[in-house]
Design a protein around this motif. Sequence first.
Motif, PDB file in Angstrom:
ATOM      1  N   VAL A  73     -49.198 -34.155 -14.872  1.00  0.00           N
ATOM      2  CA  VAL A  73     -48.695 -35.153 -13.930  1.00  0.00           C
ATOM      3  C   VAL A  73     -48.921 -34.635 -12.516  1.00  0.00           C
ATOM      4  CG1 VAL A  73     -46.935 -36.021 -15.521  1.00  0.00           C
ATOM      5  CG2 VAL A  73     -46.346 -34.210 -13.902  1.00  0.00           C
ATOM      6  N   GLY A  74     -48.786 -35.502 -11.550  1.00  0.00           N
ATOM      7  CA  GLY A  74     -48.842 -35.092 -10.158  1.00  0.00           C
ATOM      8  C   GLY A  74     -47.457 -34.655  -9.698  1.00  0.00           C
ATOM      9  N   CYS A  75     -47.350 -33.416  -9.204  1.00  0.00           N
ATOM     10  CA  CYS A  75     -46.065 -32.889  -8.743  1.00  0.00           C
ATOM     11  C   CYS A  75     -46.327 -31.666  -7.873  1.00  0.00           C
ATOM     12  CB  CYS A  75     -45.181 -32.507  -9.925  1.00  0.00           C
ATOM     13  SG  CYS A  75     -43.548 -31.915  -9.458  1.00  0.00           S
ATOM     14  N   HIS A  95     -43.304 -41.905 -17.909  1.00  0.00           N
ATOM     15  CA  HIS A  95     -42.829 -41.529 -16.584  1.00  0.00           C
ATOM     16  C   HIS A  95     -41.692 -40.535 -16.749  1.00  0.00           C
ATOM     17  CE1 HIS A  95     -42.319 -42.122 -12.275  1.00  0.00           C
ATOM     18  NE2 HIS A  95     -41.025 -41.991 -12.510  1.00  0.00           N
ATOM     19  N   GLN A 127     -51.025 -29.751  -6.664  1.00  0.00           N
ATOM     20  CA  GLN A 127     -50.402 -31.066  -6.835  1.00  0.00           C
ATOM     21  C   GLN A 127     -50.340 -31.495  -8.292  1.00  0.00           C
ATOM     22  OE1 GLN A 127     -49.014 -32.658  -4.099  1.00  0.00           O
ATOM     23  NE2 GLN A 127     -49.573 -30.747  -3.102  1.00  0.00           N
ATOM     24  N   GLU A 128     -50.491 -30.567  -9.210  1.00  0.00           N
ATOM     25  CA  GLU A 128     -50.443 -30.874 -10.638  1.00  0.00           C
ATOM     26  C   GLU A 128     -49.483 -29.923 -11.340  1.00  0.00           C
ATOM     27  OE1 GLU A 128     -55.115 -32.164 -11.234  1.00  0.00           O
ATOM     28  OE2 GLU A 128     -54.447 -30.224 -11.950  1.00  0.00           O
ATOM     29  N   CYS A 144     -38.941 -34.216  -9.199  1.00  0.00           N
ATOM     30  CA  CYS A 144     -40.242 -34.797  -8.882  1.00  0.00           C
ATOM     31  C   CYS A 144     -40.457 -35.956  -9.862  1.00  0.00           C
ATOM     32  CB  CYS A 144     -41.315 -33.718  -9.070  1.00  0.00           C
ATOM     33  SG  CYS A 144     -42.969 -34.222  -8.654  1.00  0.00           S
ATOM     34  N   ALA A 183     -42.806 -38.516 -11.648  1.00  0.00           N
ATOM     35  CA  ALA A 183     -44.240 -38.518 -11.919  1.00  0.00           C
ATOM     36  C   ALA A 183     -44.577 -39.304 -13.185  1.00  0.00           C
ATOM     37  CB  ALA A 183     -44.742 -37.083 -12.070  1.00  0.00           C
TER      38      ALA A 183
END
Length: 151
Positions: A70-72, A32, A117-118, A52, A54
Amino acid sequence: AVLNRRSGQKISSVVGFLGFAWNQSNASTSAHWALVGYPQAAPFTGKYQYICQASFAYNYGGSAPSPIGVGCDQTGGTSGGPWIRNLSGVAGATNYCNGVNSFRRCFDANCNSLYTQELFSPYFDNNTKKLKDCLVNSTPGHPANPSTCQP
């Protein structure tokens, strides 16, 4: 960047620094990060720092070690910002850089649009650690040991 020392001090001892983590598992609950940056493309302006939070999503593929994703939703302008593994919120030796805002995937071969979103970072492995150590132990025009700066 390799900087000259001022009064014998490295800039990191004056303004602070992050620790460095490499060869970390992405399969554990510790995968994380807090991604820090100054995104400037809409809806952001580049004026403010954003963080962010993630967790590991997947490897991007290609040759090992694969970049990690990651999602960001941070946009362009955030490139180069650190991925801080398990940000503690406490200053000192508890926060470790373990990635860097690097790139997004494209929808098509011409990269006309991006997955918004990545966000991806190179995986920090032994070669990354070698390069970091070389830079930390160098002065402008004088690498610590040129042979150790090569992966």
